[in-house]
Design an enzyme around this catalytic site. Sequence first.
Site, short mmCIF file in Angstrom:
data_model
loop_
_atom_site.label_atom_id
_atom_site.label_comp_id
_atom_site.label_asym_id
_atom_site.label_seq_id
_atom_site.Cartn_x
_atom_site.Cartn_y
_atom_site.Cartn_z
N SER A 118 156.81 14.16 -25.83
CA SER A 118 157.79 14.09 -25.29
C SER A 118 156.68 13.50 -23.97
CB SER A 118 158.48 15.20 -23.97
OG SER A 118 159.51 15.56 -25.68
N HIS A 130 141.06 17.06 -32.96
CA HIS A 130 141.18 17.75 -32.24
C HIS A 130 140.44 17.48 -31.36
CE1 HIS A 130 144.04 19.99 -34.01
NE2 HIS A 130 143.81 20.35 -34.78
N ARG A 158 138.00 28.46 -37.03
CA ARG A 158 139.42 27.99 -36.11
C ARG A 158 140.82 28.56 -36.96
NH1 ARG A 158 140.62 22.13 -37.56
NH2 ARG A 158 142.82 22.53 -37.10
N ARG A 162 142.90 17.26 -28.33
CA ARG A 162 144.66 16.86 -28.71
C ARG A 162 145.38 18.75 -28.24
NH1 ARG A 162 145.97 16.43 -34.83
NH2 ARG A 162 148.61 18.64 -35.20
N ASP A 196 148.03 21.07 -29.42
CA ASP A 196 148.82 22.10 -29.82
C ASP A 196 147.42 23.15 -29.59
OD1 ASP A 196 147.09 20.62 -31.77
OD2 ASP A 196 148.43 20.52 -33.11
N ASP A 232 164.70 19.36 -29.56
CA ASP A 232 163.53 19.64 -28.91
C ASP A 232 162.86 21.23 -28.58
OD1 ASP A 232 160.83 18.86 -29.05
OD2 ASP A 232 161.00 18.99 -27.31
N HIS A 259 160.78 11.55 -30.15
CA HIS A 259 159.68 12.56 -31.37
C HIS A 259 161.09 13.14 -31.81
CE1 HIS A 259 159.73 16.28 -29.28
NE2 HIS A 259 159.42 15.63 -28.52
#
Length: 559
Positions: free
Chosen positions: A81, A140, A206, A286, A288, A430, A472
Amino acid sequence: MASSGVSWTLPDHPKLPKGKPVAVVVLDGWGEASPDQYNCIHVAQTPVMDSLKNGAPEKWTLVKAHGTAVGLPSDDDMGNSEVGHNALGAGRIFAQGAKLVDSALASGKIYSGDGFNYIKESFESGTLHLIGLLSDGGVHSRLDQLQLLLKGASERGAKKIRVHILTDGRDVLDGSSVGFVETLENDLSELRGKGIDAQIASGGGRMYVTMDRYENDWDVVKRGWDAQVLGEAPYKFKSALEAVKTLRAQPNANDQYLPPFVIVDDSGKAVGPVLDGDAVVTLNFRADRMVMLAKALEYADFDKFDRVRVPKIRYAGMLQYDGELKLPSRYLVSPPEIDRTSGEYLVKNGVRTFACSETVKFGHVTFFWNGNRSGYFDETKEEYVEVPSDSGITFNVAPKMKALEIAEKARDALLSGKFDQVRVNLPNGDMVGHTGDIEATVVACKAADEAVKIILDAVEQVGGIYLVTADHGNAEDMVKRNKAGKPLLDKNGGIQILTSHTLQPVPVAIGGPGLHSGVKFRKDIETPGLANVAATVMNLHGFVAPADYEQTLIEVADN
């Protein structure tokens, strides 16, 4: 943020009239995907959006809302967003993510910012801990950025540094962890030769340690916390190279799923737990897979697992990972400096503007739309209205959210005749999509569609123009899929729910009684994206966008 020496006067459009009120509607998390039972937009009753899509084909198009189209490093990167509204409002593509970090490191600006100055206060008597993915995959994190940060921090007073590595094997070849560790160990050895106490302190794969996302499995983050912060793990080694080689030799081992380990000294004591007075930086650019750890490091009232010990630290992210949550509150690299946004141009050309959303997305139609800038450009010509979001419940409990209230505010603003542009964000697709509740997301999409109807009916009444788009994807695909596009199943045979944004394109629809009959979407833009929307909106107001803006999506055919 107004640029000095800028000519704010926009040329008049040769074929499009001024003075028609324009409604700009952003459906948050509303992408375009193949219809199936996991496409909540398809399943939901959405007659208004269906009519826009299936009405006049020259008035409906799709644009890219992820990856390079919104300034992210690669097209494997989902839009979000914040970058979506930056692009919608700015009309140009600004570097986000890795590109921002590269620029800040190359210029040295990273070391003069508030975030670095904040962690630097721990250098004299504390340890600098760097936690992140050890990889050159560039999705990432990147090894070269870690190397530059190690050099820069050590030159600026860091006396004791501990690196907590997460092995990759997902964005790079499995087994490449060994070479990455060797490279890092060589760098740390050079620092030790200069009198700096620099070592790898812990590690793990990871997918098993730290880098969970969307609150899927907090045990992953806990395993990381135990190793990185508490200095406790099931495996102990004298060196990271020995750790990675030994653990990779186990049956079925791979880089992604290496178990957590800590490095210990000759007495068996962990060399790098996080203690009071230390500084911590999460290296990934990154967002997330860093948000969950950021919450554990920053939130005083954190309750997802027992942290056992919560050291008093100075914590900064490489970037801010969540613009809505303002998480983390400190970061080394600031969001892009965006000037000359469409909002500022239009206000300075007399366009009276009304912007509205509910709390969770209010900043997106104001702060992010205006180039990460707070406040009004001209409070005599602008009004921003925030509708309070529900609090104390998850969004799937009340999936209609405040869509109808937002739409009613927009309707009233249009009917008042006081505004030339009415801009809203409808968050339902969203925010409810993120909960993974498919039934609730269907309800959310229906509510958003009903809200669009209220706004478009008002546009009809005032003889105005509308542009409906999204920032998105999310609600259009709620299941994880294999490479063939089939839903992935869990060990119990159930579908694996997708709670994230997607890589899907988003719609742009235009219309309304005030729209010139010759307006249609162009076919000659190779890869239209969200940044093309700003010039389009300027055209709808009767202006031509600045020359350095991304091209408008529309053209005017001679009747």
